[in-house]
Motif scaffolding. Structure first.
Motif, mmCIF file in Angstrom:
data_model
loop_
_atom_site.group_PDB
_atom_site.id
_atom_site.type_symbol
_atom_site.label_atom_id
_atom_site.label_comp_id
_atom_site.label_asym_id
_atom_site.label_seq_id
_atom_site.Cartn_x
_atom_site.Cartn_y
_atom_site.Cartn_z
ATOM 1 N N ALA A 211 0.819 -1.212 0.000
ATOM 2 C CA ALA A 211 0.000 0.000 0.000
ATOM 3 C C ALA A 211 0.851 1.260 0.000
ATOM 4 N N SER A 212 2.084 1.141 0.488
ATOM 5 C CA SER A 212 2.984 2.297 0.541
ATOM 6 C C SER A 212 3.947 2.346 -0.637
ATOM 7 N N GLY A 213 3.708 1.486 -1.631
ATOM 8 C CA GLY A 213 4.485 1.572 -2.860
ATOM 9 C C GLY A 213 5.535 0.513 -3.079
ATOM 10 N N ALA A 214 5.700 -0.427 -2.165
ATOM 11 C CA ALA A 214 6.679 -1.496 -2.363
ATOM 12 C C ALA A 214 6.181 -2.482 -3.413
ATOM 13 N N GLN A 215 7.123 -3.166 -4.043
ATOM 14 C CA GLN A 215 6.793 -4.189 -5.025
ATOM 15 C C GLN A 215 7.055 -5.565 -4.420
ATOM 16 N N LEU A 216 6.108 -6.480 -4.575
ATOM 17 C CA LEU A 216 6.254 -7.842 -4.077
ATOM 18 C C LEU A 216 6.275 -8.789 -5.273
ATOM 19 N N LEU A 217 7.382 -9.488 -5.457
ATOM 20 C CA LEU A 217 7.526 -10.438 -6.560
ATOM 21 C C LEU A 217 7.525 -11.839 -5.967
ATOM 22 N N THR A 218 6.440 -12.571 -6.166
ATOM 23 C CA THR A 218 6.313 -13.911 -5.599
ATOM 24 C C THR A 218 6.493 -14.972 -6.678
ATOM 25 N N ASN A 219 6.859 -16.186 -6.216
ATOM 26 C CA ASN A 219 7.141 -17.305 -7.126
ATOM 27 C C ASN A 219 8.201 -16.928 -8.161
ATOM 28 N N ARG A 220 9.164 -16.112 -7.730
ATOM 29 C CA ARG A 220 10.272 -15.683 -8.589
ATOM 30 C C ARG A 220 11.578 -15.968 -7.840
ATOM 31 N N PRO A 221 12.115 -17.161 -7.941
ATOM 32 C CA PRO A 221 13.334 -17.492 -7.186
ATOM 33 C C PRO A 221 14.509 -16.612 -7.589
ATOM 34 N N ALA A 222 15.230 -16.111 -6.595
ATOM 35 C CA ALA A 222 16.476 -15.394 -6.847
ATOM 36 C C ALA A 222 17.567 -16.411 -7.139
ATOM 37 N N SER A 223 18.289 -16.208 -8.240
ATOM 38 C CA SER A 223 19.334 -17.161 -8.607
ATOM 39 C C SER A 223 20.737 -16.605 -8.460
ATOM 40 N N LEU A 224 20.886 -15.276 -8.474
ATOM 41 C CA LEU A 224 22.228 -14.700 -8.406
ATOM 42 C C LEU A 224 22.159 -13.257 -7.918
ATOM 43 N N ILE A 225 23.063 -12.930 -6.992
ATOM 44 C CA ILE A 225 23.249 -11.530 -6.584
ATOM 45 C C ILE A 225 24.338 -10.958 -7.479
ATOM 46 N N VAL A 226 24.008 -9.908 -8.192
ATOM 47 C CA VAL A 226 24.911 -9.349 -9.193
ATOM 48 C C VAL A 226 25.798 -8.279 -8.560
ATOM 49 N N LEU A 227 27.127 -8.495 -8.645
ATOM 50 C CA LEU A 227 28.113 -7.536 -8.155
ATOM 51 C C LEU A 227 28.965 -7.039 -9.313
ATOM 52 N N ARG A 228 29.392 -5.787 -9.210
ATOM 53 C CA ARG A 228 30.361 -5.238 -10.164
ATOM 54 C C ARG A 228 31.278 -4.284 -9.412
ATOM 55 N N GLY A 229 32.578 -4.574 -9.520
ATOM 56 C CA GLY A 229 33.540 -3.729 -8.838
ATOM 57 C C GLY A 229 33.379 -3.705 -7.333
ATOM 58 N N GLY A 230 32.953 -4.844 -6.756
ATOM 59 C CA GLY A 230 32.791 -4.928 -5.303
ATOM 60 C C GLY A 230 31.557 -4.239 -4.771
ATOM 61 N N ARG A 231 30.596 -3.930 -5.671
ATOM 62 C CA ARG A 231 29.366 -3.276 -5.235
ATOM 63 C C ARG A 231 28.160 -3.969 -5.831
ATOM 64 N N VAL A 232 27.066 -4.042 -5.055
ATOM 65 C CA VAL A 232 25.820 -4.639 -5.517
ATOM 66 C C VAL A 232 25.251 -3.847 -6.693
ATOM 67 N N GLU A 233 24.808 -4.595 -7.715
ATOM 68 C CA GLU A 233 24.104 -3.957 -8.841
ATOM 69 C C GLU A 233 22.663 -4.421 -8.969
ATOM 70 N N GLY A 234 22.362 -5.606 -8.411
ATOM 71 C CA GLY A 234 20.991 -6.088 -8.517
ATOM 72 C C GLY A 234 20.902 -7.567 -8.205
ATOM 73 N N VAL A 235 19.755 -8.134 -8.541
ATOM 74 C CA VAL A 235 19.484 -9.555 -8.291
ATOM 75 C C VAL A 235 18.889 -10.162 -9.555
ATOM 76 N N GLN A 236 19.454 -11.291 -9.945
ATOM 77 C CA GLN A 236 18.899 -12.049 -11.071
ATOM 78 C C GLN A 236 17.837 -13.004 -10.548
ATOM 79 N N ILE A 237 16.663 -12.951 -11.142
ATOM 80 C CA ILE A 237 15.576 -13.832 -10.724
ATOM 81 C C ILE A 237 15.106 -14.660 -11.907
#
Length: 415
Positions: A211-237
């Motif tokens: 209700a406050s604007g967050a996004q909920l992604l269900t039944n979407r397994p996370a497979s990889l945390i994406v890093l570049r140059g020692g910093r988080v860039e995102g998540v592969q699902i």
């Protein structure tokens, strides 16, 4: 500075982390491999219990586990296996059973639990979160003379931790809670503990997030945390595959957390400690307050028109399926102490994997060498109890603020 945050895990820890991150101004996305709250939050014992906020490894655990290993219906079961990772975990568990190590862990967990209980009060009173929260205390009951003989020592230990408790004779316990059967030996009433419907808590927080604007992604397994140059860039699902960009990633995936961290070279020793529960609807013989059968390690929690019976700890890897003998032992423990026969024809059986590090303490920490990556996992049987404070601490770590309670004991590098 707040930005885009992804929380991996839609259980009690994950949604609490998302809640406090959102309050801090982060744009939040929650990703879950299934539905929100469908893991351990769905049918756990539903206790909010500073009184039980102590590490599983303790001096008496070595004696108890050795005794229980020969009983298929015991409170703890360890399936022997020649897995090097499990053997290392077991060795670390035994080392954590040393008195001074267990005592330090208990102090750290107690501080978390008391802070968390205060936040539950705030969530209910100030934010109007509805999940059947009640602060009626917890009634320990004893089914053996030896168990009740040790109750005085247990009371004294609780009082040292600032928790008030009083012993009850059999007659006093039966008067205090008429739903109990006369076969019990006695009881101990612990003041201050609370309970509520954990699944309703998770769903209510998730609804507030959305209700406050967050996004909920269900039944979407996370497979990889994406890093570049020692910093988080995102998540592969997966399903379908895509990368969700992020400035911050919080891994709160319970027993599946180690698998997400392993590709980054981060080792998190953790075992899936399976627990079972039985939920009954329309049972007229429910107790008015939660009951804990001490010798059986089984909790009996009234949840409005339902009764939740939960317990056992099974270390058998990620093996799904209900062990009928162990599930029945949980049910039998409740029937042993309740007067009325349980209507098992209306029972919902459940199993869940609780994430257990070898020292029994959660990890709440940034990941070194991965800027923007935080781990909040390994709460064992205390995920519900410790969820609000863990969520707030995650937000503090994300914002670079000092924590409100000491978290040195929960560092990742201790493992």
């Amino acid at each position: 500075m707040a930005g885009r945050a992804i929380v991996i895990g839609g259980g009690a820890i994950g949604v609490a982390a998302a809640h406090y991150l959102q309050l801090s101004g982060w744009q939040v996305t929650v990703i879950d491999r299934g539905e929100i709250g469908a893991g351990c939050s769905y049918a756990n014992a539903c206790l909010i219990t500073p009184a039980h906020s102590t590490p599983l490894p303790a001096p008496e655990a070595v004696r108890d586990v050795a005794r229980w290993l020969v009983r298929p219906d015991s409170p703890v079961y360890v399936k022997p296996r020649l897995d090097p990772g499990f053997l290392r975990w077991g060795w670390r568990f035994l080392r954590a059973c040393r008195p001074h190590t267990a005592a330090r862990g208990a102090v750290a967990l107690q501080a978390l639990a008391h802070a968390s209980l205060a936040l539950f009060e705030d969530l209910v009173t100030d934010e109007g979160l509805a999940f059947g929260y009640q602060r009626r205390g917890l009634l320990h009951v004893y089914v053996t003379d030896a168990g009740f003989d040790a109750a005085g020592r247990d009371r004294d230990e609780l009082r040292k931790a600032g928790i008030q408790a009083r012993l009850l004779s059999r007659a006093e316990a039966l008067e205090f809670e008429p739903a109990l059967a006369p076969r019990i030996r006695g009881g101990m009433y612990i003041e201050g503990d609370a309970h509520g419907d954990c699944y309703a808590y998770v769903r209510a927080l998730a609804a507030s997030l959305q209700a406050s604007g967050a996004q909920l992604l269900t039944n979407r397994p996370a497979s990889l945390i994406v890093l570049r140059g020692g910093r988080v860039e995102g998540v592969q699902i997966q399903a379908p595959q895509e990368v969700i960009p992020a400035d911050l990633v919080v891994v709160a995936a319970g027993a599946w957390t180690p698998a997400l961290l392993a590709p980054l070279g981060v080792r998190l020793p953790m075992e899936p400690a399976k627990g079972y529960s039985c939920t009954l609807s329309g049972f007229g013989g429910s107790p008015a307050v939660p009951v804990f059968v001490v010798e059986r390690r089984v909790a009996i929690t009234p949840l409005g028109g339902r009764l939740r019976i939960g317990g056992t700890l099974e270390l058998a890897g990620y093996r799904e399926g209900i062990n009928a003998v162990r599930y029945q032992a949980v049910v039998n423990a409740a029937q042993e102490v309740l007067q009325e026969a349980l209507p098992l024809d209306r029972a919902e059986a459940w199993e869940g994997f609780r994430p257990l590090p070898p020292d029994g303490l959660p990890v709440i920490d940034r990941v070194a060498g991965a800027d923007g990556l935080i781990v909040a996992a390994g709460h064992g049987t205390l995920g519900f109890t410790l969820s609000p404070i863990t969520g707030r601490l995650v937000a503090h770590l994300a914002d670079g603020r000092p924590p409100t309670v000491p978290i040195e004991a929960f560092r990742l590098d201790r493992l």
